[in-house]
Write an enzyme that holds these catalytic residues in place. Structure first.
Site, PDB file in Angstrom:
ATOM      1  N   LYS A 112      54.786   4.269  -2.965  1.00  0.00           N
ATOM      2  CA  LYS A 112      54.387   3.287  -3.814  1.00  0.00           C
ATOM      3  C   LYS A 112      55.341   3.019  -4.880  1.00  0.00           C
ATOM      4  O   LYS A 112      55.822   1.771  -5.386  1.00  0.00           O
ATOM      5  CB  LYS A 112      53.128   3.256  -4.550  1.00  0.00           C
ATOM      6  CG  LYS A 112      51.983   3.163  -3.581  1.00  0.00           C
ATOM      7  CD  LYS A 112      50.480   2.817  -3.899  1.00  0.00           C
ATOM      8  CE  LYS A 112      49.565   2.374  -2.774  1.00  0.00           C
ATOM      9  NZ  LYS A 112      48.430   2.451  -3.384  1.00  0.00           N
ATOM     10  N   LYS A 192      50.344   2.666   8.524  1.00  0.00           N
ATOM     11  CA  LYS A 192      48.730   2.939   8.477  1.00  0.00           C
ATOM     12  C   LYS A 192      48.181   1.248   7.924  1.00  0.00           C
ATOM     13  O   LYS A 192      48.876   0.828   7.465  1.00  0.00           O
ATOM     14  CB  LYS A 192      48.347   3.885   7.130  1.00  0.00           C
ATOM     15  CG  LYS A 192      46.980   3.905   7.009  1.00  0.00           C
ATOM     16  CD  LYS A 192      46.872   4.581   5.397  1.00  0.00           C
ATOM     17  CE  LYS A 192      47.019   3.674   4.305  1.00  0.00           C
ATOM     18  NZ  LYS A 192      45.704   3.593   3.494  1.00  0.00           N
ATOM     19  N   LYS A 195      45.400  -2.560   2.940  1.00  0.00           N
ATOM     20  CA  LYS A 195      45.001  -3.752   2.386  1.00  0.00           C
ATOM     21  C   LYS A 195      46.587  -4.220   1.754  1.00  0.00           C
ATOM     22  O   LYS A 195      46.937  -5.289   1.820  1.00  0.00           O
ATOM     23  CB  LYS A 195      44.070  -3.794   1.268  1.00  0.00           C
ATOM     24  CG  LYS A 195      42.634  -3.683   2.179  1.00  0.00           C
ATOM     25  CD  LYS A 195      41.633  -3.630   0.929  1.00  0.00           C
ATOM     26  CE  LYS A 195      40.573  -2.462   1.156  1.00  0.00           C
ATOM     27  NZ  LYS A 195      40.790  -1.364   0.192  1.00  0.00           N
TER      28      LYS A 195
END
Ligand code: AQP
Length: 331
Positions: A112, A192, A195
C-alpha cells in the site's frame, strides 16, 4: 462457555464475492456455534483518507449487506467501530508494545505504501488498530482471508508482548482461514479481489451491474478463438464457477471448456447468472432494509451498546495494568 469470535469489514465500497466467500458466508455459519462480534471498521477505512460522505453512506450499505446475507442481531453483536471509542484508546496503548520494525515488514504496508508519495502514518499503524479491535473483545478466533494472516500473527505478538510487560491479560487469538476461499482472485485473475483495486464482483448489485463486471473477467490468455481448447485450471472464471455450480454442472463446464465447445463469453454469462440467482434472496432483503434504514440504525445502536459493555470491561483491566487508573492507584 462459547468461544468468542470477532471479525471486521471495511466500509470502503460494495461487499464483493471475496468478502462473501472468504468472510460473510462463514460468519453467518458461525453464529449458532460461537459468541460472535461483527464490526464495520470505519476507522480502518479512513487510514488513507477518503470522501467522508462516501464513508458514511458505505457504513449504512455495509450494515445492510451484513443483515441481508444473514447476520442476525439476535445471535450476534453487530456494530460500527467508531461507536465504541475504546478501539482507538486500546490501539494507542498498544503503540507502547509494538516495534516499528514489525509494522514496516507487513506485506500489506509494503504494497500500500507504494501508492503514496507521502505515506500516512495510518497505513503503517493499521495493524495496531486491528489488534485492538480483536483483543478488546478477547476473541479466541478471527475468521479472515489469507490477506490478513500476517496481521493476525502481529496481533498474537502484541498480546504476548503486552502480557509479558503488564501481566496475563489477552488471549493469543487464532486466525481461522478457510481452505479454498482464503484468497478469491479479482476480475484480472492476478490480484486478490479487493475493493481498493476495483477488480471486484459486487454481490448485492442488480443483475445488469453483475454482468457488466463479470464480462470483463480475464480468462485463459492462450485461448484466442472461441473453439480453441481451454484450460479451466488456469481460468479464474472456472474457479469461481466452483462456488456456484453443482458438481455435475461444473463437470459439464470443465469438459466443454477443454473441448472448445463453450466460449469464454458464454461461460462468463453462465457465471453471472449463477451469481445473480444465488444472491436473489439477499438482494430482496437488502431492498427491504434500504426502505427502512431506521431499523438498521436501531440494530447498530443496540450492537454498539452491547459491544461497549465488553470493551469497557477490558479497558478497566488494561488501564489498571498500565498505571493509567492513577487516581485509584495512588490511594
Ligand atoms: N479476495 C478475498 N478473498 C478472501 N477473503 C477476502 N477478504 C477480502 N478480500 C478477500 C476478507 O474479507 C474481510 C473484510 O476485508 P476488507 O474489508 O479489508 O476487504 P477488502 O475488499 O480487501 O477491502 P479493501 O478496502 O480493498 O482493503 P484492502 O485493499 O486492504 O484489501 C476480511 O476477512 C478479508 O480477509
Amino acid at each position: 462457555m462459547k468461544k468468542r469470535i470477532f471479525s471486521g469489514m471495511q466500509p470502503s465500497g460494495e461487499a464483493h464475492l471475496g468478502n462473501y466467500l472468504g468472510a460473510l458466508r462463514r460468519w453467518v455459519e458461525m453464529q449458532d456455534e460461537f459468541d460472535c462480534v461483527w464490526c464495520i471498521v470505519d476507522q480502518h477505512a479512513i487510514t488513507a483518507g477518503g470522501d467522508p460522505k462516501e464513508i458514511a453512506t458505505n457504513v449504512l450499505d455495509l450494515a445492510i449487506s451484513f443483515l441481508a446475507v444473514g447476520l442476525d442481531p439476535e445471535k450476534s453483536i453487530i456494530f460500527v467501530q467508531s461507536d465504541v471509542p475504546e478501539h482507538t484508546e486500546l490501539a494507542w496503548l498498544f503503540n507502547a508494545v509494538t516495534p516499528v520494525g514489525d509494522l514496516e515488514r507487513m506485506t500489506q504496508f509494503k504494497d500500500k505504501s507504494q501508492r503514496f508519495e507521502s505515506i500516512p502514518a495510518g497505513v503503517l499503524n493499521y495493524p495496531i488498530l486491528q489488534a485492538a479491535d480483536i483483543l478488546l473483545y478477547k476473541a479466541d478466533g478471527v475468521p479472515v482471508g489469507e490477506d490478513q494472516k500476517q496481521h493476525l500473527e502481529l496481533t498474537r505478538d502484541i498480546a504476548r508482548k503486552f502480557n509479558t510487560a503488564y501481566g496475563e491479560t489477552f488471549p493469543e487469538t487464532e486466525p481461522l482461514i478457510a481452505e479454498h476461499v482464503g484468497r478469491i482472485m479479482g476480475l484480472d485473475g492476478k490480484a486478490k479481489m479487493s475493493k481498493s483495486l476495483d477488480n471486484t464482483i459486487p454481490v448485492l448489485a442488480d443483475p445488469e451491474a453483475v454482468w457488466t463486471k463479470v464480462r470483463t473477467a480475464v480468462t485463459d490468455p492462450e485461448r484466442i478463438r472461441r473453439d480453441d481448447p481451454g484450460r479451466p485450471e488456469v481460468c479464474n472464471v472456472y474457479t469461481l464457477h466452483k462456488f456456484f455450480a453443482t458438481d455435475q454442472a461444473r463437470e459439464g463446464i470443465e469438459e466443454q471448456c477443454r473441448q472448445g465447445a463453450v466460449g469464454c463469453v458464454d461461460c462468463k454469462r453462465l457465471l453471472s447468472d449463477s451469481i445473480v440467482d444465488a444472491f436473489a434472496p439477499f438482494r430482496e432483503k437488502a431492498a427491504e432494509l434500504h426502505a427502512n434504514p431506521s431499523r438498521v440504525l436501531e440494530i447498530l445502536d443496540d450492537g454498539a451498546a452491547r459491544a461497549s459493555v465488553l470493551a469497557q470491561q477490558t479497558m478497566v483491566e488494561v488501564r489498571e495494568r498500565m498505571g493509567l487508573d492513577w487516581r485509584n492507584m495512588i490511594q
